[in-house]
Design an enzyme around this catalytic site. Structure first.
Site, mmCIF file in Angstrom:
data_model
loop_
_atom_site.group_PDB
_atom_site.id
_atom_site.type_symbol
_atom_site.label_atom_id
_atom_site.label_comp_id
_atom_site.label_asym_id
_atom_site.label_seq_id
_atom_site.Cartn_x
_atom_site.Cartn_y
_atom_site.Cartn_z
ATOM 1 C CG LEU A 25 43.411 42.822 36.224
ATOM 2 C CD1 LEU A 25 42.333 43.964 35.715
ATOM 3 C CD2 LEU A 25 42.159 42.846 37.452
ATOM 4 C CD GLU B 238 44.047 37.192 34.772
ATOM 5 O OE1 GLU B 238 43.865 37.712 35.719
ATOM 6 O OE2 GLU B 238 42.940 38.010 33.974
ATOM 7 C CE LYS C 256 39.117 44.642 39.589
ATOM 8 N NZ LYS C 256 39.275 43.302 38.841
ATOM 9 C CE1 TYR D 295 35.574 44.088 37.634
ATOM 10 C CE2 TYR D 295 35.636 43.910 39.150
ATOM 11 C CZ TYR D 295 35.998 42.780 38.475
ATOM 12 O OH TYR D 295 36.394 42.287 37.889
ATOM 13 N NE ARG E 268 19.793 46.440 22.893
ATOM 14 C CZ ARG E 268 20.856 45.921 21.986
ATOM 15 N NH1 ARG E 268 20.164 46.105 20.495
ATOM 16 N NH2 ARG E 268 21.778 45.046 21.622
ATOM 17 N NE ARG F 98 43.062 46.776 38.598
ATOM 18 C CZ ARG F 98 42.970 45.711 39.819
ATOM 19 N NH1 ARG F 98 44.651 44.771 39.466
ATOM 20 N NH2 ARG F 98 42.619 45.891 41.168
ATOM 21 C CG HIS G 72 25.372 47.473 19.125
ATOM 22 N ND1 HIS G 72 24.223 47.481 19.419
ATOM 23 C CD2 HIS G 72 25.781 45.842 20.032
ATOM 24 C CE1 HIS G 72 23.894 46.057 19.699
ATOM 25 N NE2 HIS G 72 24.704 45.286 19.899
HETATM 26 N N1 PDD Z 1 39.362 40.139 41.007
HETATM 27 N N2 PDD Z 1 42.735 38.825 37.434
HETATM 28 C C1 PDD Z 1 41.038 38.649 37.945
HETATM 29 C C2 PDD Z 1 40.707 37.881 36.412
HETATM 30 C C3 PDD Z 1 40.613 39.374 38.868
HETATM 31 O O1 PDD Z 1 39.003 39.137 38.787
HETATM 32 C C4 PDD Z 1 41.017 40.121 39.812
HETATM 33 C C5 PDD Z 1 40.208 40.761 41.332
HETATM 34 C C6 PDD Z 1 42.535 39.540 39.591
HETATM 35 C C7 PDD Z 1 43.649 40.096 41.077
HETATM 36 O O2 PDD Z 1 43.592 41.045 41.278
HETATM 37 P P1 PDD Z 1 44.154 42.489 42.850
HETATM 38 O O3 PDD Z 1 45.015 41.367 43.071
HETATM 39 O O4 PDD Z 1 43.964 43.732 42.309
HETATM 40 O O5 PDD Z 1 42.550 41.930 43.260
HETATM 41 C C8 PDD Z 1 42.934 39.204 38.836
HETATM 42 C C9 PDD Z 1 38.109 40.813 41.749
HETATM 43 C C10 PDD Z 1 39.101 40.893 43.749
HETATM 44 C C11 PDD Z 1 36.762 41.101 41.947
HETATM 45 O O6 PDD Z 1 36.812 41.022 40.371
HETATM 46 O O7 PDD Z 1 36.078 40.763 43.000
#
Ligand code: PDD
Length: 284
Positions: free
Chosen positions: A203, A179, A146, A31, A98, A50, A100
């Protein structure tokens, strides 16, 4: 609320996805979250880059080129009312029996785009800062993807909420900062802004990039490197960034004050810079 699903724009109430969708069954998808200011998607090319990295990471061909994505996203922005929105893009490996392993032959991916009003961090949070807890980062080794499989992040954020906190700060191997559960984290020590390196353990945030660019452009000392957990606990200031929370000061960590327990001088510098950037760059 109008959404996009597999080639069509429709009211969200009409959107349907199969229970055999691999996103539903396996969390097999990726996503993006893109903030929109004054009806303009911020850094769309960077977000799409990304997204491509995430798709490559799970070996899923990109269903659209950049101009097709721009067409879909700009249409969704137009079809929804708020001036400031955040776009949620969600792509799964599609609907299949289904198993994997990837479906053979491949099936069409499920492509979903949603718009939500972009939240504004409340003034009292800017004044007081937020409380966080530290927790062990027990996620996998591809946090640069992501992934929609967010169960670890969900549990880590929930641990924060149950402790009365706004975010969980993740410490890997009892040794260093990665993070937040859904954000990036910066440490400030002796006037210097420290940021963890963009590697497979975090991320690569788009807001993280903006903060480092603002630091560079405004003569704020900064360094990107591994940050030990001792440095997190000994920080003068801690900052949190994300597309939906902008930049916030973390003023309490594990129930103890960070620095003097109030948003500090680095936050006082970066927050207005971010607001000016929003007004003069993101909205133009
Ligand atoms: N998440 N690290 C993680 C694990 C995240 O899920 C996010 C953002 C960030 C920050 O990334 P950015 O600055 O590009 O938003 C870092 C979004 C907002 C979400 O999952 O809703």
């Amino acid at each position: 609320m109008t959404i996009y699903l597999n080639g069509a724009f429709m009211p969200i109430e009409e959107a349907r996805v199969s229970v055999l969708d691999r996103g539903f069954i396996f969390g097999d998808g990726v996503y993006e979250v893109i903030p929109v200011y004054s009806r303009r998607a911020f850094r769309m090319p960077e977000h799409l880059k990304r997204l491509q990295h995430s798709l490559d990471g799970i070996k899923l061909p990109n269903p659209h080129n950049e101009s097709e994505w721009a067409g879909i996203l700009n249409e969704i922005i137009k079809l929804n009312t708020p001036e400031d929105q955040y776009l949620y893009l969600h792509i799964t490996r599609g609907v299949a029996k289904r198993d994997h392993a990837f479906p053979v032959p491949p099936v069409p991916p499920t492509v979903f785009v949603l718009s939500n009003p972009l939240p504004v961090p409340p003034a009292e949070l800017l004044q007081s800062g937020i409380a966080c807890i530290t927790v062990a980062d027990n996620r996998w080794l591809r946090c640069d993807i992501k992934s929609i499989a967010l169960l670890p992040n969900v549990l880590l954020r929930q641990a924060a909420v149950e402790a009365g906190c706004a975010e969980a700060i993740l410490i890997r191997d009892d040794a260093f900062l990665t993070e937040g559960a859904a954000s990036n984290i910066f440490v400030v020590k002796n006037g210097k802004l420290l940021a963890p390196p963009k590697d497979n353990l975090m991320l690569p945030g788009i807001t993280y990039d903006v903060i480092l660019e603002l630091a560079a452009a405004n003569g704020i000392p900064h360094e990107v490197r591994r940050i030990s957990n001792a440095e997190v606990f000994g920080a003068d200031e801690l900052l949190l960034t994300s597309s939906t929370r902008e930049v916030l000061a973390i003023t309490t960590l594990d129930g103890k004050p960070v620095g003097n327990g109030k948003p500090g001088p680095m936050f006082a510098k970066l927050h207005p810079l971010y607001q000016t950037f929003k007004r003069e760059v993101m909205r133009k």
